[in-house]
Design an enzyme around this catalytic site. Structure first.
Site, PDB file in Angstrom:
ATOM      1  N   HIS A  48      -0.138   1.177  -9.902  1.00  0.00           N
ATOM      2  CA  HIS A  48      -0.992   0.329  -9.073  1.00  0.00           C
ATOM      3  C   HIS A  48      -1.632  -0.786  -9.914  1.00  0.00           C
ATOM      4  O   HIS A  48      -2.855  -0.974  -9.903  1.00  0.00           O
ATOM      5  CB  HIS A  48      -2.070   1.155  -8.375  1.00  0.00           C
ATOM      6  CG  HIS A  48      -2.541   0.508  -7.091  1.00  0.00           C
ATOM      7  ND1 HIS A  48      -2.953   1.228  -5.990  1.00  0.00           N
ATOM      8  CD2 HIS A  48      -2.678  -0.793  -6.726  1.00  0.00           C
ATOM      9  CE1 HIS A  48      -3.315   0.414  -5.024  1.00  0.00           C
ATOM     10  NE2 HIS A  48      -3.155  -0.828  -5.450  1.00  0.00           N
ATOM     11  N   ARG A  65       0.857  -1.185   0.000  1.00  0.00           N
ATOM     12  CA  ARG A  65       0.000   0.000   0.000  1.00  0.00           C
ATOM     13  C   ARG A  65       0.894   1.236   0.000  1.00  0.00           C
ATOM     14  O   ARG A  65       1.984   1.235   0.589  1.00  0.00           O
ATOM     15  CB  ARG A  65      -0.908   0.025   1.229  1.00  0.00           C
ATOM     16  CG  ARG A  65      -1.763  -1.206   1.403  1.00  0.00           C
ATOM     17  CD  ARG A  65      -2.798  -1.353   0.322  1.00  0.00           C
ATOM     18  NE  ARG A  65      -3.906  -0.411   0.484  1.00  0.00           N
ATOM     19  CZ  ARG A  65      -4.833  -0.173  -0.449  1.00  0.00           C
ATOM     20  NH1 ARG A  65      -4.724  -0.776  -1.620  1.00  0.00           N
ATOM     21  NH2 ARG A  65      -5.809   0.664  -0.214  1.00  0.00           N
TER      22      ARG A  65
END
Length: 313
Positions: free
Chosen positions: A276, A228
């Site tokens: 991502h 993350r």
């Protein structure tokens, strides 16, 4: 029994179309778009939902997450005390392993340096260590990390792992804060796949980077983060790449996404940036996973991969 799809992602129509096609006998509403009776909602299917997405749903029974990280759901002020189910399925696991393996090999085989030589028209062989001389440390050792570790191990890399608590593992495991420094000290390539919690926010900082092995076969440590964005202190990573404390890095996640065009980290040396995409949730596989869990739950079977809220994952 209706389900509510709640996400701030632009792909909400993709998800609603797939769920409605896969289970036409069920009703799926989109939060913020469809009118619905809150009392009809038994399930919420979410990814980084709006803060009020769970409010006023008196019969809500389960929340299903559309990704691996659940911090976006757990921080919602309207989340009631119902089970939250993580996404754990083979498609995502394979995709993450592909990305992690690619990044480890890219740095190990000095691809960035060879590409730079290519741009200069320079033909020069670089000394190349064998994989077995390179120590890869998996920071976090859940399902995703374990599968990536098996592939890297099959390529000959020396694998070890760190976990916030002790657990059964098929590689040497360092457990808890007291063993983090020892783990870092024998790590040439750090692969971060830990959940984002209050304890791990900003953990990939200057202090942690300075603790990585400086005596390894690669001539300096490498950081790979597909966990993350909140795990990393990006200013510290940029500084470490510039001064050589880090020999290289691969980052798939960032504190602000999309990464602003004027962010200085774009120009960091020896850095690979991906948007991502390491383990994008594939629509068909994810829908099958969620619907399978719902059907099992309605048969009275136990839910799988339920989040332990006290641990944050």
């Amino acid at each position: 029994m209706a389900a509510l799809i709640a996400t701030q992602a632009r792909s909400v129509d993709k998800w609603s179309t797939k769920f409605r096609a896969a289970a036409p006998e069920r009703t799926f509403h989109i939060f913020g778009e469809d009118a619905f009776d809150p009392a009809d909602i038994r399930y919420v299917i979410a990814w980084n939902p709006p803060g009020e997405a769970f409010a006023g749903l008196p019969n809500l029974e389960v929340v299903f997450n559309l990704g691996a990280g659940v911090d976006g759901i757990l921080k919602s002020p309207s989340l009631p005390d119902v089970p939250v189910v993580r996404l754990v399925e083979d498609d995502m696991t394979e995709r993450m392993a592909e990305w992690v393996t690619l990044q480890v090999l890219l740095h190990h085989r000095q691809t960035l340096q060879y590409l730079e030589q290519q741009r200069r028209g320079e033909w020069r062989e670089r000394p190349q260590p064998i994989a077995s001389d390179v120590r890869v440390g998996m920071m976090g050792y859940g399902v995703l990390a374990q599968h990536a570790a098996k592939i890297l191990s099959s390529l000959g890399f020396s694998i070890h792992a760190w976990s916030r608590s002790d657990k059964a593992a098929d590689v040497p495991l360092y457990a808890g804060k007291d063993n983090l420094a020892a783990f870092l000290g024998v790590t040439d390539i750090l692969v971060a796949l830990i959940p984002l919690t209050a304890e791990t926010t900003g953990i990939l900082d200057a202090e942690l980077i300075a603790g990585l092995a400086q005596d390894g076969a690669l001539g300096g440590p490498i950081l790979v983060n597909a966990g993350r964005g909140g795990l990393q202190t990006e200013a510290d990573i940029l500084a470490a790449l510039k001064d050589g404390t880090l020999k290289g890095a691969s980052l798939d996640v960032f504190n602000t996404e999309p990464l602003p065009k004027d962010d200085p980290i774009w120009s960091a040396p020896n850095l690979v940036i991906t948007p991502h995409v390491a383990a994008i949730s594939e629509v068909n596989a994810t829908a099958a996973y969620v619907l399978g869990q719902i059907e099992a739950f309605e048969r009275g079977e136990a839910l799988r991969n339920v989040v332990e809220r006290g641990r944050g994952y």
